[in-house]
Design a protein around this motif. Structure first.
Motif, PDB file in Angstrom:
ATOM      1  N   ARG A 250       4.811   6.429   5.865  1.00  0.00           N
ATOM      2  CA  ARG A 250       3.685   5.720   6.488  1.00  0.00           C
ATOM      3  C   ARG A 250       2.358   6.218   5.922  1.00  0.00           C
ATOM      4  NH1 ARG A 250      -0.608   7.247  10.631  1.00  0.00           N
ATOM      5  NH2 ARG A 250      -1.571   5.221  10.940  1.00  0.00           N
ATOM      6  N   GLU A 251       2.210   7.537   5.776  1.00  0.00           N
ATOM      7  CA  GLU A 251       0.962   8.085   5.241  1.00  0.00           C
ATOM      8  C   GLU A 251       0.758   7.675   3.783  1.00  0.00           C
ATOM      9  OE1 GLU A 251      -0.186  12.283   6.577  1.00  0.00           O
ATOM     10  OE2 GLU A 251       1.986  12.203   6.897  1.00  0.00           O
ATOM     11  N   ILE A 252       1.832   7.678   3.017  1.00  0.00           N
ATOM     12  CA  ILE A 252       1.743   7.261   1.616  1.00  0.00           C
ATOM     13  C   ILE A 252       1.272   5.815   1.526  1.00  0.00           C
ATOM     14  CG2 ILE A 252       3.106   6.808  -0.470  1.00  0.00           C
ATOM     15  CD1 ILE A 252       4.900   9.179   0.439  1.00  0.00           C
ATOM     16  N   ASP A 253       1.872   4.953   2.325  1.00  0.00           N
ATOM     17  CA  ASP A 253       1.492   3.535   2.319  1.00  0.00           C
ATOM     18  C   ASP A 253       0.045   3.357   2.777  1.00  0.00           C
ATOM     19  OD1 ASP A 253       4.073   3.013   1.522  1.00  0.00           O
ATOM     20  OD2 ASP A 253       4.773   2.414   3.524  1.00  0.00           O
ATOM     21  N   ARG A 254      -0.341   4.119   3.798  1.00  0.00           N
ATOM     22  CA  ARG A 254      -1.724   4.039   4.303  1.00  0.00           C
ATOM     23  C   ARG A 254      -2.715   4.475   3.229  1.00  0.00           C
ATOM     24  NH1 ARG A 254      -5.950   6.397   7.332  1.00  0.00           N
ATOM     25  NH2 ARG A 254      -6.647   4.934   8.952  1.00  0.00           N
ATOM     26  N   ASN A 255      -2.389   5.560   2.555  1.00  0.00           N
ATOM     27  CA  ASN A 255      -3.253   6.067   1.494  1.00  0.00           C
ATOM     28  C   ASN A 255      -3.431   5.025   0.399  1.00  0.00           C
ATOM     29  OD1 ASN A 255      -4.824   8.086   0.286  1.00  0.00           O
ATOM     30  ND2 ASN A 255      -3.075   9.109  -0.650  1.00  0.00           N
ATOM     31  N   ASN A 256      -2.347   4.372   0.011  1.00  0.00           N
ATOM     32  CA  ASN A 256      -2.414   3.336  -1.020  1.00  0.00           C
ATOM     33  C   ASN A 256      -3.260   2.149  -0.567  1.00  0.00           C
ATOM     34  OD1 ASN A 256      -0.761   4.834  -2.715  1.00  0.00           O
ATOM     35  ND2 ASN A 256       1.115   3.822  -2.034  1.00  0.00           N
ATOM     36  N   ALA A 257      -3.088   1.743   0.699  1.00  0.00           N
ATOM     37  CA  ALA A 257      -3.833   0.591   1.219  1.00  0.00           C
ATOM     38  C   ALA A 257      -5.324   0.885   1.283  1.00  0.00           C
ATOM     39  CB  ALA A 257      -3.304   0.216   2.604  1.00  0.00           C
ATOM     40  N   ILE A 258      -5.682   2.093   1.694  1.00  0.00           N
ATOM     41  CA  ILE A 258      -7.099   2.451   1.763  1.00  0.00           C
ATOM     42  C   ILE A 258      -7.685   2.575   0.360  1.00  0.00           C
ATOM     43  CG2 ILE A 258      -8.729   4.249   2.476  1.00  0.00           C
ATOM     44  CD1 ILE A 258      -6.908   4.761   4.884  1.00  0.00           C
TER      45      ILE A 258
END
Length: 367
Positions: A250-258
């Protein structure tokens, strides 16, 4: 957050605390090429990499959240992922983006009324409408309006006796002034275990991204420096949470989206080893003092140990895990705010640093 997918593997080293680098395809080639130092030098190098991000504005956060904070991990139904109300193993209050419950200045007197934007470092610290930190999605997250207000400006730490517990188990109450959270007396806010590492890495991002300004801001968790940034107590909590709750999908995906929106990344998600390379390891039984500016790095090390201090030390003791004093250095020589120790045998050591009235103990591993 706990692991939901098994696309990445984390190897824990050094008593289960140090975490391996996660390989993330969305990191641009060469993005971290200049991050070659250790300690606070490394933190400044990371600052130079993630500085000057694109500011999408405060209202633009809600657009960012449409890709950065969607529940594709628990209920997996596309609702808002709120760390203050999400129940990883059960049903909870759910918000649908654009579903009419976005904060409009009304309600918010109980959970599930409205959702809004939570500054994990309170906006009162740096001033409302002070951009870009006011609208930085790396630490401004979607949140239930009521729980957001209940947390207010409280620091994050381990609660001893709660005076309020919220629907997913997050709580507010007196700080547990022992163990890894020792050193603070006051009211604190504690998220559930699932999100402790997430929040720790967001706050460490803040300390790095705003390194050039943070020393001028006053907050309970801050020590007034641009180097360590956090008080010893707050730092030990964040380092412990970072170690206990590894980086998640989830954090990896969030980081990519931001990154797609802001054009900068949270380096402590991309390479979690940066956390210990900058700040060292948490203390399981910390001794806190006013020597807040002291940092020991690199940690782990293969040879040289640097002790960076803005305070003159009168004594340095190197103590083995069995309690034997291996070295006792009185009136150590300070060069450019740094003491240097070398030629230690491989092993695990406590380093006790002292001046006339204060002392602090650090842990270090020599490989």
């Amino acid at each position: 957050m706990k692991k939901i997918f098994t696309l990445f593997f984390l190897n824990l080293a050094f008593l289960g605390l140090a975490q391996q680098t996660l390989s993330v395809n969305a990191i641009p080639a060469g993005y971290y090429n200049t991050a070659t130092g250790t300690g606070y030098t490394l933190k400044t190098q990371l600052f130079n990499i993630i500085n000057d991000h694109t500011d999408r504005g405060y209202s633009g956060l809600y657009t960012t959240y449409l890709t950065s904070d969607v529940d594709n991990y628990y209920e997996n139904n596309g609702t808002m992922l709120d760390m203050y109300t999400e129940k990883p193993t059960g049903s909870e209050c759910e918000y649908v983006y654009g579903g009419g419950l976005q904060d409009d200045g009304t309600l918010g007197n109980a959970e599930c009324d409205r959702y809004n934007r939570e500054h994990l470092i309170p906006q009162s610290v740096f001033g409302q409408n002070n951009f870009p930190m006011y609208s930085d999605a790396h630490f401004v997250v979607p949140s239930d309006k009521y729980v957001n207000a209940q947390r207010g400006d409280l620091p994050f730490s381990k609660v001893n006796t709660p005076n309020a517990t919220y629907s997913n188990g997050s709580k507010r109450g007196s700080n547990l002034n022992s163990g890894y959270s020792a050193g603070y007396v006051g009211t604190v806010f504690e998220p559930i275990d699932e999100f402790k590492g997430d929040i720790a890495r967001m706050l460490l991002y803040f300390a790095t991204r705003y390194e050039d300004q943070v020393a001028s801001w006053s907050y309970t968790m801050f020590n007034g420096t641009s180097t360590q940034v956090f008080t010893n107590q707050a730092l030990n909590v964040l380092l412990t949470w970072n170690a206990q709750d590894p980086v998640s999908q989830r954090e990896i995906d969030r980081n990519n989206a931001i990154y797609a929106r802001q054009n900068n990344r949270n380096p402590y998600i991309d390479n979690n080893n940066y956390v210990t390379q900058v700040w060292g390891l948490p203390l399981s039984n910390p001794t806190f003092s006013d020597l807040n500016s002291v940092a020991v790095y690199p940690n782990p090390t293969t040879d040289i140990i640097n002790i960076q201090s803005e305070v003159t030390l009168e004594e340095i003791e190197i103590i083995t895990i069995n309690g034997q004093v291996l070295q006792q250095i009185k009136q150590p020589v300070l060069n450019d705010n740094t003491y240097t120790i070398s030629n230690l045998p491989k092993g695990f050591y406590f380093i006790k640093l002292a001046n006339a009235s204060q002392s602090v103990t650090k842990k270090v591993l020599v490989n």
